[in-house]
Design an enzyme around this catalytic site. Structure first.
Site, PDB file in Angstrom:
ATOM      1  CB  CYS A 116     -49.017 -13.296   3.888  1.00  0.00           C
ATOM      2  SG  CYS A 116     -48.577 -12.911   2.190  1.00  0.00           S
ATOM      3  CG  HIS A 256     -45.186 -14.148   5.891  1.00  0.00           C
ATOM      4  ND1 HIS A 256     -45.385 -15.155   4.974  1.00  0.00           N
ATOM      5  CD2 HIS A 256     -45.431 -12.980   5.242  1.00  0.00           C
ATOM      6  CE1 HIS A 256     -45.731 -14.622   3.811  1.00  0.00           C
ATOM      7  NE2 HIS A 256     -45.766 -13.302   3.947  1.00  0.00           N
ATOM      8  CG  ASN A 286     -44.381 -13.804   0.316  1.00  0.00           C
ATOM      9  OD1 ASN A 286     -44.997 -14.778   0.745  1.00  0.00           O
ATOM     10  ND2 ASN A 286     -44.743 -12.557   0.571  1.00  0.00           N
TER      11      ASN A 286
END
Ligand code: UT7
Length: 332
Positions: A116, A256, A286
């Site tokens: 990520c 994020h 996500n």
């Protein structure tokens, strides 16, 4: 002589049309809209449908969007970084395919895998390339087709992830705007907590690994949460401290989008108010490498020349980091 900075001069994005809502997930697995909303902040996520549709489909649409809005030519792009955990195919770099499609004849490219944190790492790499003077136009693409590696029977992962892709163009800036500083970190302690067990060199694909569902993402959520909530907040506060920035100096936190609670903890640690925090987790979930550029895409019309942005990310591996950047253009 003024130092040349690497500034973001245009952004683009793409999310697939199909919405997978919490309500629909309630009919697929043992979960509830209430659980997903309170534990993660997610309401729906986008899914890329259709056979043979990979990351590059979304990336090329995001680039089309960037070109349409900015009028920038892609023919003279000289490097393309594709941050992703879901390239079109293993081995054949997706970046090379994109370079051909956009007609950037003199460009080179590579795919970057840092879970990520991939797009944040990619942005720092691209900034260093531009600052060196050797590269004038670098595309940093971040996106994932997470639906291709998620088990829709596993409620601990399938409620979290979605598909989407964003892109930013980096060019030299002599007015002092652009990437000012970055802190990048990694720690292999995270290897077991967030991974796809099979399909790599340790456990190549076999009929058995497929039968055992070992090609899907597995996450020990609580463990990852524990590391993410501390480290993302620390690194974001750390970059502020290193650059003598106070909370009032920060115009935007670009975090994020893994969990609203992690985002809130990061903003709190930085002292940054909610209205300065970019948030789209409720709509996209996500998207792994897509979260940060998709935030820029969503908030571009609110960004003004000179705004101070702090990016922060945390991901598998573990990988994490923060970037301090000043925005280089006003809304069109
Ligand atoms: O982006 C890369 C980095 N990733 C992250 O940063 C993710 C970090 N982790 C998280 O965001 C959170 O840990 C999750 C959102 C993944 C999970 O939230 P949690 O509050 O940590 O839940 P938990 O794993 O501790 O599970 C609590 C309970 C369990 O039931 P019991 O054992 O208490 O009876 C789970 O089985 O919730 C259950 N559960 C669910 N219930 C309804 C787990 N998933 C679900 C679900 N729906 N989808």
């Amino acid at each position: 002589m003024n130092k040349t900075h690497a500034a973001i001069t245009a952004v683009g994005g793409y999310v697939p049309d199909f919405k997978l809502t919490n309500k629909v997930l309630e009919t697929m697995i043992d979960t509830s809209d209430e659980w997903i909303t309170t534990r993660t902040g997610i309401k729906e996520r986008r899914i890329l449908k259709g056979e043979g549709q990979g990351l590059s489909v979304m990336a090329l649409r995001a680039i089309d969007d960037l070109v349409e809005k900015s009028g920038k030519s892609m023919h003279d792009v000289d490097a393309v970084i594709v941050s992703t955990v879901t390239p079109d195919m293993p081995v054949a770099t997706t970046s090379a395919y994109i370079i051909n499609k956009i007609g950037a004849k003199n460009a080179f490219g590579y795919d970057l895998q840092a879970a990520c944190s991939g797009w944040l790492y990619g942005l720092s790499n691209a900034a260093t390339m531009v600052e060196s003077g050797r590269f004038k136009k670098v595309l940093v693409i971040g996106g994932d087709k997470m639906s291709s590696i998620i088990d829709y029977k596993d409620r601990t992962t399938c409620v979290i992830f979605g598909d989407g892709c964003g892109v930013a163009l980096l060019e030299p800036n002599d007015e002092g705007y652009g990437v000012k500083d970055f802190i990048l970190r990694s720690d292999g302690i995270g290897r077991e907590f967030l991974k796809i067990k099979a399909g790599g060199s340790m456990y190549p694909a076999t009929a058995e690994t497929v039968a055992n569902n070992e090609h899907y993402v597995q996450q020990e959520g609580q463990q990852v949460y524990k590391f993410a909530v501390t480290n993302m907040a620390e690194v974001a506060a750390g970059i502020m401290e290193r650059n003598q920035l106070t909370a009032t100096d920060v115009d935007w936190l670009v975090p994020h989008q893994a969990n609203k609670r992690i985002i809130d903890a990061t903003a709190k640690r930085m002292g940054v108010k909610d209205e300065k925090v970019m948030l789209n987790i409720q709509r996209y979930g996500n998207t792994t490498n897509g979260t940060l550029p998709l935030c820029l895409w969503d908030y571009e019309s609110q960004l003004k020349k000179g705004d101070t942005l702090i990016f922060a990310a945390f991901g598998g591996g573990f990988t994490w980091g923060s970037i301090y950047l000043t925005w280089a253009y006003d809304p069109k």
